[in-house]
Design a protein around this motif. Structure first.
Motif, PDB file in Angstrom:
ATOM      1  N   GLU A  36       0.854  -1.180   0.000  1.00 36.57           N
ATOM      2  CA  GLU A  36       0.000   0.000   0.000  1.00 36.57           C
ATOM      3  C   GLU A  36       0.899   1.242   0.000  1.00 36.57           C
ATOM      4  O   GLU A  36       1.855   1.322   0.754  1.00 36.57           O
ATOM      5  N   ASP A  37       0.563   2.167  -0.859  1.00 35.45           N
ATOM      6  CA  ASP A  37       1.423   3.321  -1.041  1.00 35.45           C
ATOM      7  C   ASP A  37       1.171   4.358   0.030  1.00 35.45           C
ATOM      8  O   ASP A  37       0.123   4.991   0.026  1.00 35.45           O
ATOM      9  N   TYR A  38       2.095   4.543   0.914  1.00 31.85           N
ATOM     10  CA  TYR A  38       1.938   5.597   1.906  1.00 31.85           C
ATOM     11  C   TYR A  38       2.826   6.771   1.515  1.00 31.85           C
ATOM     12  O   TYR A  38       4.045   6.644   1.470  1.00 31.85           O
ATOM     13  N   LYS A  39       2.162   7.871   1.223  1.00 33.05           N
ATOM     14  CA  LYS A  39       2.871   9.048   0.714  1.00 33.05           C
ATOM     15  C   LYS A  39       2.288  10.296   1.313  1.00 33.05           C
ATOM     16  O   LYS A  39       1.090  10.359   1.566  1.00 33.05           O
ATOM     17  N   LEU A  40       3.117  11.312   1.440  1.00 32.53           N
ATOM     18  CA  LEU A  40       2.599  12.661   1.627  1.00 32.53           C
ATOM     19  C   LEU A  40       2.804  13.325   0.275  1.00 32.53           C
ATOM     20  O   LEU A  40       3.905  13.263  -0.277  1.00 32.53           O
ATOM     21  N   GLN A  41       1.751  13.928  -0.269  1.00 31.99           N
ATOM     22  CA  GLN A  41       1.873  14.453  -1.632  1.00 31.99           C
ATOM     23  C   GLN A  41       1.159  15.792  -1.780  1.00 31.99           C
ATOM     24  O   GLN A  41       0.147  16.045  -1.120  1.00 31.99           O
ATOM     25  N   TYR A  42       1.709  16.613  -2.653  1.00 27.48           N
ATOM     26  CA  TYR A  42       1.237  18.008  -2.777  1.00 27.48           C
ATOM     27  C   TYR A  42       1.297  18.437  -4.235  1.00 27.48           C
ATOM     28  O   TYR A  42       2.105  17.917  -5.010  1.00 27.48           O
ATOM     29  N   THR A  43       0.489  19.426  -4.548  1.00 26.02           N
ATOM     30  CA  THR A  43       0.490  19.920  -5.926  1.00 26.02           C
ATOM     31  C   THR A  43       1.159  21.288  -6.042  1.00 26.02           C
ATOM     32  O   THR A  43       1.182  21.878  -7.122  1.00 26.02           O
ATOM     33  N   THR A  44       1.667  21.789  -4.924  1.00 22.23           N
ATOM     34  CA  THR A  44       2.375  23.078  -4.959  1.00 22.23           C
ATOM     35  C   THR A  44       3.635  22.986  -4.108  1.00 22.23           C
ATOM     36  O   THR A  44       3.698  22.186  -3.170  1.00 22.23           O
ATOM     37  N   PRO A  45       4.607  23.844  -4.383  1.00 23.16           N
ATOM     38  CA  PRO A  45       5.814  23.868  -3.547  1.00 23.16           C
ATOM     39  C   PRO A  45       5.483  24.360  -2.144  1.00 23.16           C
ATOM     40  O   PRO A  45       4.447  24.997  -1.932  1.00 23.16           O
ATOM     41  N   ALA A  46       6.367  24.079  -1.207  1.00 20.45           N
ATOM     42  CA  ALA A  46       6.170  24.561   0.165  1.00 20.45           C
ATOM     43  C   ALA A  46       6.550  26.036   0.228  1.00 20.45           C
ATOM     44  O   ALA A  46       7.542  26.446  -0.376  1.00 20.45           O
ATOM     45  N   GLU A  47       5.756  26.797   0.947  1.00 16.89           N
ATOM     46  CA  GLU A  47       6.155  28.184   1.205  1.00 16.89           C
ATOM     47  C   GLU A  47       6.716  28.294   2.611  1.00 16.89           C
ATOM     48  O   GLU A  47       7.710  28.944   2.851  1.00 16.89           O
ATOM     49  N   LYS A  48       6.044  27.613   3.537  1.00 13.73           N
ATOM     50  CA  LYS A  48       6.517  27.670   4.923  1.00 13.73           C
ATOM     51  C   LYS A  48       7.282  26.399   5.264  1.00 13.73           C
ATOM     52  O   LYS A  48       7.062  25.348   4.644  1.00 13.73           O
ATOM     53  N   TRP A  49       8.063  26.514   6.329  1.00 14.49           N
ATOM     54  CA  TRP A  49       8.869  25.366   6.787  1.00 14.49           C
ATOM     55  C   TRP A  49       7.973  24.190   7.155  1.00 14.49           C
ATOM     56  O   TRP A  49       8.330  23.030   6.937  1.00 14.49           O
ATOM     57  N   THR A  50       6.806  24.467   7.708  1.00  9.79           N
ATOM     58  CA  THR A  50       5.906  23.390   8.123  1.00  9.79           C
ATOM     59  C   THR A  50       5.106  22.825   6.948  1.00  9.79           C
ATOM     60  O   THR A  50       4.185  22.037   7.130  1.00  9.79           O
ATOM     61  N   GLU A  51       5.454  23.275   5.732  1.00  3.82           N
ATOM     62  CA  GLU A  51       4.903  22.633   4.534  1.00  3.82           C
ATOM     63  C   GLU A  51       5.993  21.802   3.847  1.00  3.82           C
ATOM     64  O   GLU A  51       5.705  20.945   3.030  1.00  3.82           O
ATOM     65  N   ALA A  52       7.250  22.119   4.181  1.00  2.00           N
ATOM     66  CA  ALA A  52       8.378  21.388   3.580  1.00  2.00           C
ATOM     67  C   ALA A  52       8.388  19.952   4.102  1.00  2.00           C
ATOM     68  O   ALA A  52       7.795  19.653   5.137  1.00  2.00           O
ATOM     69  N   LEU A  53       9.089  19.057   3.384  1.00  2.00           N
ATOM     70  CA  LEU A  53       9.043  17.636   3.753  1.00  2.00           C
ATOM     71  C   LEU A  53      10.361  17.177   4.372  1.00  2.00           C
ATOM     72  O   LEU A  53      11.440  17.479   3.855  1.00  2.00           O
ATOM     73  N   PRO A  54      10.262  16.437   5.491  1.00  2.00           N
ATOM     74  CA  PRO A  54      11.457  16.039   6.213  1.00  2.00           C
ATOM     75  C   PRO A  54      12.069  14.737   5.679  1.00  2.00           C
ATOM     76  O   PRO A  54      11.354  13.807   5.317  1.00  2.00           O
ATOM     77  N   ILE A  55      13.398  14.706   5.649  1.00  2.00           N
ATOM     78  CA  ILE A  55      14.104  13.434   5.460  1.00  2.00           C
ATOM     79  C   ILE A  55      15.167  13.364   6.552  1.00  2.00           C
ATOM     80  O   ILE A  55      15.539  14.404   7.126  1.00  2.00           O
ATOM     81  N   GLY A  56      15.668  12.181   6.840  1.00  2.00           N
ATOM     82  CA  GLY A  56      16.707  12.092   7.863  1.00  2.00           C
ATOM     83  C   GLY A  56      17.258  10.682   7.978  1.00  2.00           C
ATOM     84  O   GLY A  56      16.585   9.710   7.634  1.00  2.00           O
ATOM     85  N   ASN A  57      18.488  10.595   8.457  1.00  2.00           N
ATOM     86  CA  ASN A  57      19.084   9.273   8.681  1.00  2.00           C
ATOM     87  C   ASN A  57      19.445   9.088  10.157  1.00  2.00           C
ATOM     88  O   ASN A  57      20.341   8.338  10.493  1.00  2.00           O
ATOM     89  N   GLY A  58      18.756   9.812  11.014  1.00  2.00           N
ATOM     90  CA  GLY A  58      19.045   9.728  12.444  1.00  2.00           C
ATOM     91  C   GLY A  58      19.894  10.881  12.902  1.00  2.00           C
ATOM     92  O   GLY A  58      19.684  11.434  13.977  1.00  2.00           O
ATOM     93  N   SER A  59      20.853  11.292  12.077  1.00  2.00           N
ATOM     94  CA  SER A  59      21.695  12.416  12.475  1.00  2.00           C
ATOM     95  C   SER A  59      21.669  13.564  11.468  1.00  2.00           C
ATOM     96  O   SER A  59      21.764  14.719  11.850  1.00  2.00           O
ATOM     97  N   LEU A  60      21.532  13.233  10.208  1.00  2.00           N
ATOM     98  CA  LEU A  60      21.556  14.250   9.159  1.00  2.00           C
ATOM     99  C   LEU A  60      20.137  14.412   8.630  1.00  2.00           C
ATOM    100  O   LEU A  60      19.595  13.506   7.992  1.00  2.00           O
ATOM    101  N   GLY A  61      19.537  15.557   8.916  1.00  2.00           N
ATOM    102  CA  GLY A  61      18.139  15.749   8.529  1.00  2.00           C
ATOM    103  C   GLY A  61      18.006  16.930   7.600  1.00  2.00           C
ATOM    104  O   GLY A  61      18.858  17.826   7.576  1.00  2.00           O
ATOM    105  N   ALA A  62      16.934  16.957   6.825  1.00  2.00           N
ATOM    106  CA  ALA A  62      16.710  18.104   5.949  1.00  2.00           C
ATOM    107  C   ALA A  62      15.226  18.308   5.728  1.00  2.00           C
ATOM    108  O   ALA A  62      14.432  17.371   5.826  1.00  2.00           O
ATOM    109  N   MET A  63      14.892  19.555   5.440  1.00  2.00           N
ATOM    110  CA  MET A  63      13.524  19.924   5.077  1.00  2.00           C
ATOM    111  C   MET A  63      13.577  20.405   3.641  1.00  2.00           C
ATOM    112  O   MET A  63      14.326  21.342   3.312  1.00  2.00           O
ATOM    113  N   ILE A  64      12.756  19.791   2.800  1.00  2.00           N
ATOM    114  CA  ILE A  64      12.820  20.070   1.366  1.00  2.00           C
ATOM    115  C   ILE A  64      11.589  20.866   0.961  1.00  2.00           C
ATOM    116  O   ILE A  64      10.467  20.406   1.136  1.00  2.00           O
TER     117      ILE A  64
END
Ligand code: FUC
Length: 778
Positions: A36-64
């Motif tokens: 089952e495909d679990y995704k967060l998906q959007y049709t516009t770019p993020a304007e605010k930080w709380t719209e950006a999407l998080p990635i991380g490997n435990g120590s190195l994280g980013a908001m895209i």
């Protein structure tokens, strides 16, 4: 960034492969559920930080952010904090202890608080901030007019992607944070030769920063304000286009593909040692990947990630809304709370956030996991131990990510060192204690203000996580290694507990019922916590057959600790005195700790107290901040009222940003929990609450669907872990259990119950047991 244990990574990868093989061998129906495909998906770019999407490997994280003309990737490395190694214990604090206790015993709370404020607090009185690291920007030339925009994070492979079309050319971007390679990888492609043209550069919001550019790389050096830590981050680019640099930017022209690898590290080694050498670590890490192409890095990342992620799956069915943009789904859910797949997504997202922020060898997840873009983040983006830190780890065992609990255990190890100094200086006891806040330097003394900073439950609550890990895994080696932490916490309390001159009970004084009512003698929560710690330590010493002399001294103390009491409003008393205000809607509900995550108060052993606890929760009401809503979901699940729990889930999954522009408890567009501001505890606490609706095992048996809400009449869970060493998979339909499968991981006796039926059976390690919906064995 952390030094790597290569064997661990190899093992994880092998495990990943094994899981992939097992997975392929599964029957079709199950594979569909797994996929089952679990995704967060959007049709516009993020304007605010709380719209950006998080990635991380435990120590190195980013908001895209996923911008089209400009991509912004804000990144963090978990060890970049202000401050320096420091002993926060206040020498001489203990001289005031007796007087503070006396003042509290005679009802002189103000004087007690004043004395404590003057003499008893941490030195210095505040802890320090977690820091953002840097920002990566990519400017795309002439991309202003675009179509087909899509932005998502796919939880199945932990890859964030952006795609769109400009002038008939399809552009795509993928970003991932790799645990095995310790890098963030960004892959850019264009569907037409030479169509990819962009500028790329690093920046940071630190005052003290510098950027150096060379042929195909750029290095950012940052130094924190008021502190000893500095960080280095380097990015390297591989492309089939041309690379040049000017004005501090790398310019890429006439490419059709480009891969950027970025890593970051600081000089932090541990809370006492800042002699790390990021100037060596960063180039070494990059040189290990520089010969790998993106597909190799990606495959390694997916294999590693899925070795954790694929162990568990949850599904509540899909009523056709799962294809909608996530921000719209949150909005729709607040209007009509029927989107079962969104709730399953919420649980899987929490698992994703756990894997991304708390891997073995990394630091525990802070109030914001590892994601922070502010130099002075709310509450320092540190560790608040009077609910928030523990909540981050509530679902971790249940949703089969047991090893992601380890960073918390490492934190506890550190605190047993710094907390021992605090125990001596403030209470003149042995053992260790931690108050309501902790930072990277492992400050354990009471901070901020005496009316809430002096809370004594920290060491007890954290220690329950060690015991719970044992209960779920039945790992005796682990228990043996960690037993000293539990027993030394118990040792602290055994010496700290004080005979109340008014009642004769042993009480915790001075302390606070988080964060309500000021400095008091004997808040109910502390006593529940201390009893739980004593009981767990006694049990642990029996399991290990060690230290029985010490633990037998704890047993008689349990009976002398002030008990839970029912007050004049039918409520569970929050304090020794019957003074609860039934009108109070305070966000903390600490005196119900013994209902959840504790178990001292339950329907079987203490039905009257359970009733009183429920009454207290009703008085507190259904509103609340993010984590408070999340805690209430767990309570209502323990009260076996799934519909009430669902009512709160409705609030938790509604937009934090209200139509009137105000922000309240709920979810941001990127499904981050809003306290507000963003606090990740609510994500984890909310997921835990959903799992508690489906399975509970705190009373030495596995209860199936104990609090199923009518809004979730069908579903399937696989790989959910129950105490006793069991992995449980089950399906329900029309709100009725259909089938259950129990995998016995260690061979314990299993007690399984659904509605009025209870069965008991012996198990063999490694065997799976199957039952129909009435618990008849198949
Ligand atoms: C506790 C809570 C606050 C906030 C902070 C981080 O002190 O009372 O609401 O969540 O932690």
């Amino acid at each position: 960034m952390k030094k790597q244990n290569n064997n661990l990574i190899k093992n994880i990868s092998l495990l990943g492969l094994c899981l992939v093989l097992t997975f392929c061998a599964k029957p079709k129906e199950e594979v569909l559920q797994q996929e089952e495909d679990y995704k967060l998906q959007y049709t516009t770019p993020a304007e605010k930080w709380t719209e950006a999407l998080p990635i991380g490997n435990g120590s190195l994280g980013a908001m895209i952010f996923g911008g089209v003309s400009q991509e912004h990737i804000q990144f963090n490395e978990e060890t970049l904090w202000r401050g320096k190694p420091h002993n926060y214990a206040n020498a001489g604090a203990g001289d005031s202890l007796d007087e503070i206790r006396k003042l509290l015993a005679t009802g002189e709370q103000r004087k007690a608080q004043k004395l404590a404020q003057d003499n008893f607090m941490s030195d210095p009185i505040k802890q320090i901030h977690y820091q953002p690291f840097g920002d990566l920007y990519i400017d795309f030339i002439n991309h202003d007019n675009y179509t087909n925009y899509k932005r998502e994070i796919n939880l199945n492979d932990a890859i964030s992607s952006v795609s769109y079309t400009v002038d008939g050319v399809d552009y795509s971007r993928e970003v991932l944070s790799s645990f095995p390679d310790q890098i963030i990888a960004i892959n850019l492609t264009a569907s037409k030769n030479k169509a990819l043209n962009f500028d790329l550069w690093l920046d940071a919001i630190h005052e003290d920063k510098s950027v150096m550019t060379s042929n195909n790389s750029q290095t950012l050096v940052v130094k924190v304000k008021d502190g000893v830590l500095h960080g280095i981050s380097t990015l390297k680019i591989n492309t089939n286009g041309n690379i040049s640099h000017a004005n501090g930017k790398l310019e890429i022209t006439e490419a059709s593909k480009a891969t950027i690898y970025l890593t970051a590290a600081t000089n932090y080694i541990d809370f006492e040692d800042v002699s790390g050498q990021p100037e060596k670590i960063v180039p070494e890490t990059l040189s290990k990947v520089s010969n790998s192409n993106y597909e190799e890095v990606k495959l390694k990342h997916i294999t590693d990630y899925q070795s954790l992620y694929n162990r568990f799956k949850i599904s509540f069915g899909d009523n056709g809304k799962s294809g909608n943009p996530t921000d719209q789904r949150i909005q729709d859910f607040s209007e009509t709370p029927s989107d079962p797949q969104l709730l399953a997504l919420y649980v899987e997202y929490a698992r994703y956030l756990t894997i991304s922020s708390s891997r073995p060898g990394t630091k525990a997840a802070t109030l914001q996991g590892i994601w922070n873009d502010k130099l002075t983040p709310p509450w320092f983006s540190s560790y608040t131990t009077n609910i928030n830190l523990e909540m981050n780890y509530w679902p971790v065992e249940m949703y089969n990510l047991s090893e992601c609990h380890e960073p918390l255990f490492d934190l506890i190890e550190d605190l047993s060192v710094t907390g021992a100094k605090v125990a001596k200086a403030h209470y003149n006891t042995d053992g260790w204690i931690v108050h309501h806040n902790v930072d990277i330097w492992r400050g354990a003394a009471p901070v901020n203000a005496s009316h809430h900073g002096i809370w004594l439950g920290g060491a007890a609550w954290l220690s329950t996580h060690l015991w719970e890990h044992y209960l779920f895994t039945q790992d005796k080696d682990f228990l043996e290694k960690k037993y000293p932490l539990m027993r030394n916490a118990a040792l602290f309390y055994s010496q700290f507990l004080y005979k109340d001159p008014n009642t004769g009970y042993l009480i915790s004084s001075p302390s606070n019922s988080p964060e309500i009512g000021g400095l008091v003698a004997g808040p109910t929560m502390d006593h529940q916590l201390i009893r739980a710690l004593f009981r767990n330590t006694i049990e642990a010493s029996k399991v290990l057959n060690i230290d029985l002399d010490f633990t037998s001294s704890l047993k008689p103390m349990i009976a002398k600790i002030a008990p839970n009491k029912i007050g004049k409003h039918g409520q569970l008393q929050e304090w020794m005195q019957d003074k609860d205000d039934p009108e109070s809607h305070h966000r903390h509900v600490s005196h119900l700790w013994a209902v959840h995550p504790g178990k001292e108060i339950n329907y079987e052993d203490t039905p009257e107290l359970m009733k009183a606890a429920k009454q207290s929760l009703e008085y507190r009401g259904d509103n609340g901040t993010g984590w408070s809503l999340a805690w209430k979901i767990n309570f209502w699940s323990r009260f076996r009222d799934g519909d009430h729990a669902y009512k709160l889930l409705h609030k938790l999954l509604s937009p934090a940003e209200r139509p009137n522009g105000k922000v309240g408890g709920g979810s941001y567009p990127n499904l981050f929990d809003a306290h507000p501001p963003f606090q990740i505890d609510g994500n984890f606490g909310g997921a835990s609450g959903i799992l508690e609706m489906l399975l509970q095992s705190q009373l030495d048996k596995i209860e199936l669907l104990p609090a199923l809400p009518s809004a979730l009449p069908e579903g399937h869970v696989s790989g959910m872990v129950a105490r006793g060493g069991f992995e449980v998979s089950f399906t329900w339909k029309d709100a009725t259990l259909q089938s259950v499968e129990v995998l016995s991981k260690v061979g314990n006796k299993c007690i399984l119950t659904y509605k009025d039926k209870l069965i008991e059976f012996e198990t063999t390690k490694g065997q799976t047991y199957q039952f129909d919906g009435t618990l008849n064995q198949q």
